[in-house]
Enzyme design. Structure first.
Site, PDB file in Angstrom:
ATOM      1  N   LYS A  33      24.052  55.632  47.801  1.00  0.00           N
ATOM      2  CA  LYS A  33      25.279  55.990  48.383  1.00  0.00           C
ATOM      3  C   LYS A  33      26.421  55.262  47.618  1.00  0.00           C
ATOM      4  CE  LYS A  33      25.090  51.565  51.156  1.00  0.00           C
ATOM      5  NZ  LYS A  33      25.081  50.877  52.237  1.00  0.00           N
ATOM      6  N   TYR A 253      51.454  39.614  32.753  1.00  0.00           N
ATOM      7  CA  TYR A 253      52.116  39.234  33.873  1.00  0.00           C
ATOM      8  C   TYR A 253      52.149  37.829  34.484  1.00  0.00           C
ATOM      9  CZ  TYR A 253      52.643  44.597  34.698  1.00  0.00           C
ATOM     10  OH  TYR A 253      52.971  45.778  34.477  1.00  0.00           O
TER      11      TYR A 253
END
Length: 365
Positions: A33, A253
């Site tokens: 899955k 950042y």
């Protein structure tokens, strides 16, 4: 072309599946899955089809994708059909379906398939997510077993805390499951990856390996397990820039990392939009041109930065491996370092191109 890629070793995938089946001692549903946990469901299914007893997917869309790709092996809908209108598709594509709710039982009773269906009836043995109560389960088991529209019934349940080796909850669930299936002569399915690897006293006829197929450890790294898994995915990219960072200057950042001395910094084409953890801390291991080094600075959407001060040979184009097989950092090691799980780490991979190492030839494509 952007150099970020996930290299998928299909031979390792096959080896991990065969290990799961040996540990289970019976048959194994290969859980593919979520696009095979980020590894590519169709290619993984094709590699496993000569070996796998069945495949497990979450929903009918995932099952139909496999059928349309030519996969003929039985496919189990782990959540079952999500609407009664899906039952004709279950019938058309010859899917196996879980049944975990009273409304699904009623929908089955109202539906006439072209051929008898294979049903996996789910007991809630303690996870309290999907599944019937023990009393409802016993009645449903009897009902389905006597229904000529049902070809076979597998009694299943799911372990909630099997990745906690110091918890007795799995044993308590085992007792509930065994009591609920007492006298049932059909097949059972209970074991997931952590149960197969860490709970040898828990048995079922069908096992459902998921994370272990992809070579990731479901337990904390401090846990000792006697089985060797082969990581299937190697996530890699290349340096796209090299910068000299003076002492006292920050990179990235938020100025999360400030150079204590003059440093060389490599910029890697890999970021959180590719699935690399945004919150990976300074010091997370990476490998540049085969040499171990570390992440420095905050991971951004498309790039991250690494310390190459002690790697004078590193330059634009140098190969960077974010995780892979030992002695490289493994997915399990990166997941633990970054405060996430192997499940979330691998399922989060996107945008990078996937290339596959053929199990028989060892060549990539």
């Amino acid at each position: 072309m952007r150099p970020a890629r996930a290299l998928i070793d299909l031979g390792a995938l096959q080896d991990n599946y065969l290990l799961a089946r040996r540990l289970g001692g019976g048959k194994a549903v290969a859980i593919i899955k979520a696009d095979a946990y980020g590894h590519g469901a169709v290619r993984c299914a094709r590699a496993l089809e000569p070996l796998a007893d069945a495949f497990g997917v979450a929903c009918i869309e995932e099952a139909i994708e496999l059928r349309e790709a030519g996969i003929t092996t039985p496919i189990l809908l782990l959540e079952g059909f999500l609407d009664a209108d899906e039952l004709p598709l279950v019938d058309q594509h010859r899917l196996w379906t879980a049944v975990a709710s009273p409304w699904q039982l009623q929908a089955l009773a109202n539906f006439t398939p072209s051929a008898p269906l294979h049903v996996w009836l789910k007991l809630d043995s303690g996870m309290h997510r999907l599944g019937l109560s023990p009393d409802d389960f016993a009645r449903a088991l009897q009902q389905l077993s006597n229904d000529p529209k049902i070809a076979s019934v597998v009694a299943m349940s799911h372990l909630a805390r099997a990745d906690e080796l110091d918890s007795d909850f799995s044993e308590r669930q085992r007792v509930v499951f065994e009591q609920a299936t007492q006298g049932f002569t059909g097949k059972t399915s209970f074991n997931n990856s952590p149960a197969l690897l860490g709970w040898p006293g828990i048995h079922s006829d069908w096992v459902r390996p998921g994370l272990m197929l992809y070579g990731a450890n479901p337990f904390p790294l401090t846990a000792e397990i006697p089985h060797v898994l082969r990581p299937v995915m190697q996530l890699e990219s290349r340096l796209i820039a090299v910068r000299d960072l003076p002492a006292g200057e920050a990179v990235g950042y938020g100025a999360r990392f400030t150079a204590p001395v003059s440093m060389r910094i490599g910029v890697v084409a890999m970021g959180y939009a590719d699935g690399y953890p945004q919150l990976a801390p300074n010091g997370t291991p990476v490998v540049v041109d085969g040499v171990a080094t570390r992440l420095v600075g905050r991971v951004s959407m498309d790039m991250l930065t690494v310390d190459i001060t002690d790697l004078p040979q590193a330059t634009v184009g140098s190969k960077v491996v974010l995780w892979g097989h030992q002695p490289l950092p493994t997915p399990s090691q990166i997941a633990e370092t970054c405060g996430t799980s192997g499940y979330a780490l691998l399922c989060g991979i996107k945008r990078v191109r996937r290339e596959y190492i053929d199990a028989s030839t060892g060549t990539a494509s």
